[in-house]
Design a protein around this motif. Structure first.
Motif, PDB file in Angstrom:
ATOM      1  N   VAL A 241       1.002  -1.550  -0.113  1.00  0.00           N
ATOM      2  CA  VAL A 241      -0.055  -0.021   0.355  1.00  0.00           C
ATOM      3  C   VAL A 241       0.550   1.646  -0.015  1.00  0.00           C
ATOM      4  CG1 VAL A 241      -1.899   0.992   0.878  1.00  0.00           C
ATOM      5  CG2 VAL A 241      -1.943  -1.368   1.015  1.00  0.00           C
ATOM      6  N   PRO A 242       0.315   1.539  -0.927  1.00  0.00           N
ATOM      7  CA  PRO A 242       2.169   3.213  -0.927  1.00  0.00           C
ATOM      8  C   PRO A 242       1.479   4.389  -0.092  1.00  0.00           C
ATOM      9  CG  PRO A 242       0.663   2.874  -2.962  1.00  0.00           C
ATOM     10  CD  PRO A 242       0.285   1.959  -2.457  1.00  0.00           C
ATOM     11  N   ALA A 243       2.793   4.441   1.137  1.00  0.00           N
ATOM     12  CA  ALA A 243       2.709   5.589   1.744  1.00  0.00           C
ATOM     13  C   ALA A 243       2.593   7.299   1.145  1.00  0.00           C
ATOM     14  CB  ALA A 243       3.756   5.084   2.324  1.00  0.00           C
ATOM     15  N   GLN A 244       2.447   7.252   0.346  1.00  0.00           N
ATOM     16  CA  GLN A 244       2.164   8.233  -0.252  1.00  0.00           C
ATOM     17  C   GLN A 244       1.691   8.295  -1.343  1.00  0.00           C
ATOM     18  OE1 GLN A 244       4.352  11.363   0.770  1.00  0.00           O
ATOM     19  NE2 GLN A 244       2.814  12.339   0.413  1.00  0.00           N
ATOM     20  N   PHE A 245       0.294   9.455  -1.195  1.00  0.00           N
ATOM     21  CA  PHE A 245      -0.952   9.143  -1.185  1.00  0.00           C
ATOM     22  C   PHE A 245      -1.624  10.593  -1.057  1.00  0.00           C
ATOM     23  CE2 PHE A 245      -1.679   8.140   2.214  1.00  0.00           C
ATOM     24  CZ  PHE A 245      -2.838   7.775   3.122  1.00  0.00           C
ATOM     25  N   GLU A 246      -2.541  10.911  -2.104  1.00  0.00           N
ATOM     26  CA  GLU A 246      -3.496  12.179  -2.641  1.00  0.00           C
ATOM     27  C   GLU A 246      -3.799  11.931  -0.914  1.00  0.00           C
ATOM     28  OE1 GLU A 246      -7.058  13.756  -5.110  1.00  0.00           O
ATOM     29  OE2 GLU A 246      -6.079  12.589  -5.548  1.00  0.00           O
ATOM     30  N   GLY A 247      -3.687  13.597  -0.288  1.00  0.00           N
ATOM     31  CA  GLY A 247      -4.196  13.779   0.908  1.00  0.00           C
ATOM     32  C   GLY A 247      -3.625  13.316   2.103  1.00  0.00           C
ATOM     33  N   ALA A 248      -2.089  12.858   1.739  1.00  0.00           N
ATOM     34  CA  ALA A 248      -2.018  12.601   2.466  1.00  0.00           C
ATOM     35  C   ALA A 248      -0.896  13.414   3.514  1.00  0.00           C
ATOM     36  CB  ALA A 248      -0.826  11.311   2.730  1.00  0.00           C
ATOM     37  N   PRO A 249      -0.962  13.775   5.068  1.00  0.00           N
ATOM     38  CA  PRO A 249      -0.066  14.993   6.097  1.00  0.00           C
ATOM     39  C   PRO A 249       1.102  15.023   5.452  1.00  0.00           C
ATOM     40  CG  PRO A 249      -1.156  13.114   7.211  1.00  0.00           C
ATOM     41  CD  PRO A 249      -1.515  12.701   5.338  1.00  0.00           C
ATOM     42  N   TRP A 250       1.861  14.214   4.915  1.00  0.00           N
ATOM     43  CA  TRP A 250       3.121  14.347   4.570  1.00  0.00           C
ATOM     44  C   TRP A 250       3.843  14.484   3.243  1.00  0.00           C
ATOM     45  CZ3 TRP A 250       0.697   9.943   7.648  1.00  0.00           C
ATOM     46  CH2 TRP A 250       0.334   8.974   6.996  1.00  0.00           C
ATOM     47  N   ALA A 251       5.329  13.954   2.970  1.00  0.00           N
ATOM     48  CA  ALA A 251       5.619  14.157   1.282  1.00  0.00           C
ATOM     49  C   ALA A 251       7.045  13.203   2.258  1.00  0.00           C
ATOM     50  CB  ALA A 251       6.093  16.078   1.241  1.00  0.00           C
ATOM     51  N   GLY A 252       7.259  12.807   0.885  1.00  0.00           N
ATOM     52  CA  GLY A 252       8.664  13.194   0.907  1.00  0.00           C
ATOM     53  C   GLY A 252       8.821  11.198   1.018  1.00  0.00           C
ATOM     54  N   MET A 253       7.356  10.564   0.678  1.00  0.00           N
ATOM     55  CA  MET A 253       7.138   9.024   0.334  1.00  0.00           C
ATOM     56  C   MET A 253       6.832   8.179   0.063  1.00  0.00           C
ATOM     57  SD  MET A 253       8.046   8.463   3.905  1.00  0.00           S
ATOM     58  CE  MET A 253       8.441   9.184   5.713  1.00  0.00           C
ATOM     59  N   GLU A 254       7.711   8.744  -1.464  1.00  0.00           N
ATOM     60  CA  GLU A 254       7.564   8.378  -2.347  1.00  0.00           C
ATOM     61  C   GLU A 254       8.430   6.869  -2.848  1.00  0.00           C
ATOM     62  OE1 GLU A 254       5.796  11.766  -3.273  1.00  0.00           O
ATOM     63  OE2 GLU A 254       7.940  11.679  -2.043  1.00  0.00           O
ATOM     64  N   GLY A 255       8.050   5.578  -3.487  1.00  0.00           N
ATOM     65  CA  GLY A 255       9.250   4.590  -3.766  1.00  0.00           C
ATOM     66  C   GLY A 255       8.601   3.823  -1.936  1.00  0.00           C
ATOM     67  N   LYS A 256       7.808   4.216  -1.331  1.00  0.00           N
ATOM     68  CA  LYS A 256       7.988   3.550  -0.099  1.00  0.00           C
ATOM     69  C   LYS A 256       5.954   2.997   0.833  1.00  0.00           C
ATOM     70  CE  LYS A 256      11.308   6.523   2.372  1.00  0.00           C
ATOM     71  NZ  LYS A 256      11.853   5.735   1.535  1.00  0.00           N
ATOM     72  N   VAL A 257       5.677   1.764   1.250  1.00  0.00           N
ATOM     73  CA  VAL A 257       4.641   1.257   1.143  1.00  0.00           C
ATOM     74  C   VAL A 257       4.985   0.698   3.171  1.00  0.00           C
ATOM     75  CG1 VAL A 257       4.819   0.011  -1.177  1.00  0.00           C
ATOM     76  CG2 VAL A 257       5.631  -1.004   1.550  1.00  0.00           C
ATOM     77  N   PHE A 258       3.629   0.767   3.191  1.00  0.00           N
ATOM     78  CA  PHE A 258       3.316   0.783   4.448  1.00  0.00           C
ATOM     79  C   PHE A 258       3.266  -0.792   5.070  1.00  0.00           C
ATOM     80  CE2 PHE A 258       0.085   4.282   4.247  1.00  0.00           C
ATOM     81  CZ  PHE A 258       0.361   4.918   5.129  1.00  0.00           C
ATOM     82  N   TYR A 259       4.521  -0.984   5.875  1.00  0.00           N
ATOM     83  CA  TYR A 259       4.690  -1.786   6.483  1.00  0.00           C
ATOM     84  C   TYR A 259       3.622  -3.156   6.402  1.00  0.00           C
ATOM     85  CZ  TYR A 259       7.074  -4.826  10.097  1.00  0.00           C
ATOM     86  OH  TYR A 259       7.504  -6.050  10.989  1.00  0.00           O
ATOM     87  N   VAL A 260       4.244  -4.658   6.223  1.00  0.00           N
ATOM     88  CA  VAL A 260       2.581  -5.341   5.384  1.00  0.00           C
ATOM     89  C   VAL A 260       2.574  -5.413   7.230  1.00  0.00           C
ATOM     90  CG1 VAL A 260       4.382  -7.182   6.683  1.00  0.00           C
ATOM     91  CG2 VAL A 260       2.290  -7.938   5.009  1.00  0.00           C
ATOM     92  N   TRP A 261       2.807  -5.233   8.250  1.00  0.00           N
ATOM     93  CA  TRP A 261       1.737  -5.438   9.486  1.00  0.00           C
ATOM     94  C   TRP A 261       1.173  -4.240   9.925  1.00  0.00           C
ATOM     95  CZ3 TRP A 261       0.251  -9.602  11.822  1.00  0.00           C
ATOM     96  CH2 TRP A 261       0.393  -9.965  12.231  1.00  0.00           C
TER      97      TRP A 261
END
Length: 569
Positions: A241-261
């Motif tokens: 699940v992409p960690a950078q998405f529309e409406g996310a309250p952060w920036a610079g998380m492109e290329g990262k996903v949420f930890y499976v746990w």
């Protein structure tokens, strides 16, 4: 009628699971779901495949397939095996679903709004040889807490201590085995679990009825050492699940996903959304306490290795969101099932895996042994000798033999109908009283999810019928008093229907065969045993069913023991 939400720990997509995985979550969850349905309760029983993370990426690469295609294929395989074991999921979902993606991102945003997400620039292990940052579980080394030499970067399986890769002594990549690891800067999101310690501790302390195994693990994570720590919830991966998405309250998380746990437990809720999309059901009345879920009892089933994430991390997500989500009411956890003096091992070919088991014998053989030997109070061990003995004695000699003897004898002396004549007397009254008492005990154990005790009581109910027939001996009585023999057999035929109803949670296929033989679809629970023994009236037609359970031969036992022994150290 009560409402029960039941979830089984979701199996990882990578590969087919062994019998220990089955008895540690899915199978006892199915037992409980089937029992509650049999008692007339409304049940939503959910499971899914856990599809994100590095193991899926690596397995897909090894198979030469895109990871999404690999996961779709393996989901179909696991769903088919689940059907083979008669697991009665209302929905078997996927953590890679659109529903889970949206819900995971929504939870992350909500937690950030509540001040429970922080951004951290940290040093993380980078494998020069592999050309990638390594997820925690793909780094192994020596545990600094207990000295276990194969501790993972996220947790030591020996002492269950929560770890970070930098804690390990002599770390190495499990992808390549390389020790050429470097600490490099990378930015990640952390769930501020430490801020939730008080709320989590209070919640866990309120669960006085939980198994000691569950609460002891939770409290160990809460209080050992420095106590509950903040937890990284993103990883440097492509699949997830992409960690950078529309409406996310952060920036610079492109290329990262949420930890499976982080995203996997959220799939429990998303799975209900998937179920609703497929069936038109109302998922909110199961999961939102402002939409009807306040009267739902939510029970989770899992192996002990999953307890920390279900007692701490997922509840931190739910509580931290400050939204009206349903929290788990009871966590039934299990110890490990070992295999013949060691552990199950895919790489070493040791032990029986779910697809292999179904290739040897029908599911009910496995369901009965696993549930009647469930590792509740301690680890359990599968041996072929014990499996053969249990199947032959419990299933073939006790239950199967009663069904075969009664139906064949009736056919030969009275035809394939429930015979008339005769009356019940002292022996029948004693049997009814014994079954009434044992059935109430069985119900109590099932409601308390004491699986092994329930199996013992069920077998005792089967034995009671056999002992009655042995003492009554209708095959002898028929020679001098055919009417009395008819009364005895009439009781026994009705007993078969009762056995089918109460045995169905354990051995559903055999129960269905028994009911088909009795030519009835009356699955009414025998709350009144005497009344239930009249459910098949005089003149009711039946047929002799196929043999319920054949015996396992010594030759088969020896062959299977050799075939699944694998490679030993």
């Amino acid at each position: 009628m009560a409402r029960h939400l039941i979830t089984s720990a979701i199996p990882y997509i990578n590969g087919i699971k062994h019998l220990g995985n089955l008895v540690g979550s899915q199978l006892p969850a199915d037992l409980y779901a089937r029992y509650l349905r049999a008692r007339g309760h409304e049940v939503l029983f959910l499971c899914a495949t856990d599809e994100h993370g590095t193991p899926a990426e690596l397995a897909a690469a090894k198979a030469g397939k895109p990871v999404a295609d690999y996961c779709a294929e393996m989901h179909a395989v696991q769903a088919e095996i689940a059907r083979g074991f008669d697991l009665s999921f209302d929905h078997f979902g996927r953590s890679s679903s659109a529903e889970n993606r949206a819900l995971t991102q929504s939870f992350a945003k909500r937690l950030a709004d509540q001040g429970l997400i922080r951004e951290v620039v940290e040093k993380q292990m980078y494998s020069v040889v592999d050309g990638r940052f390594l997820p925690d579980r793909y780094i192994e080394g020596t545990c600094p807490n207990c000295g276990f030499e194969s501790a993972r970067g996220d947790q030591c399986d020996n002492c269950t201590k929560q770890l970070d890769p930098v804690d390990l002594i002599n770390p190495r990549s499990t992808v390549s085995g390389s020790t050429e690891l470097e600490l490099r800067d990378t930015k990640h999101l952390y769930l501020r679990q430490s801020e939730m310690k008080g709320a989590l501790s209070e919640w866990i302390e309120s669960k006085a009825d939980w198994p000691i195994l569950t609460t002891s693990i939770a409290k160990k994570w809460l209080n050992d050492g420095d106590g509950l720590q903040d937890r990284g919830i993103t990883r440097d991966l492509k699949w997830g699940v992409p960690a950078q998405f529309e409406g996310a309250p952060w920036a610079g998380m492109e290329g990262k996903v949420f930890y499976v746990w982080f995203d996997a437990p959220i799939e429990y809720i998303a799975c209900a959304q998937e179920w609703a999309a497929a069936t038109g059901g109302d998922w909110e009345r199961w999961w939102r306490t402002d939409k009807g879920a306040e009267d739902v009892t939510y029970t989770q089933f899992m192996g002990k290795d999953n307890v920390p994430f279900h007692t701490l991390s997922f509840p931190a997500t739910i509580l931290g969101s400050d939204e009206p989500w349903k929290l788990v009411d009871y966590i039934k956890s299990f110890n490990y099932l070992n295999y013949d003096g060691g552990q199950f091992s895919t790489s070493r070919g040791r032990g029986v895996f779910m697809d292999q088991a179904l290739g040897l014998l029908p599911a009910d053989y496995w369901r009965w042994w696993l549930l009647s030997h469930a590792p509740e109070s301690s680890d359990a061990e599968f041996t072929w000798e014990n499996f053969q003995q249990s199947a032959n004695k419990d299933l073939a000699d006790v239950l199967g033999n009663l069904v075969s003897r009664v139906t064949k004898f009736c056919r030969s002396k009275f035809g394939e109908v429930v015979p008339e004549g005769g009356d019940w007397g002292v022996a029948e009254d004693a049997l009814i009283a014994e079954i009434e008492g044992r059935l109430r005990a069985y119900e109590g154990f099932m409601e308390a999810m004491e699986v092994r005790k329930a199996a013992i009581e069920l077998r005792s109910i089967w034995v009671a019928g056999n002992e009655y027939l042995q003492a009554a001996a209708p095959w002898t009585v028929v020679k001098t008093d055919p009417a009395q023999a008819a009364a005895q057999i009439r009781l026994a035929l009705n007993l078969i229907r009762i056995y089918a109803v109460i045995s169905q949670p354990f051995i559903p296929a055999a129960a269905a065969s028994m009911m088909a033989g009795m030519k009835t679809d009356d699955w009414t629970w025998p709350t009144d045993v005497r009344a239930a023994l009249g459910a098949l009236p005089v003149g009711h037609v039946f047929e002799v069913p196929e043999v319920l359970f054949r015996k396992i031969t010594d030759e088969e036992r020896v062959d299977w023991a050799a075939r699944f022994a694998g490679v030993r150290d």
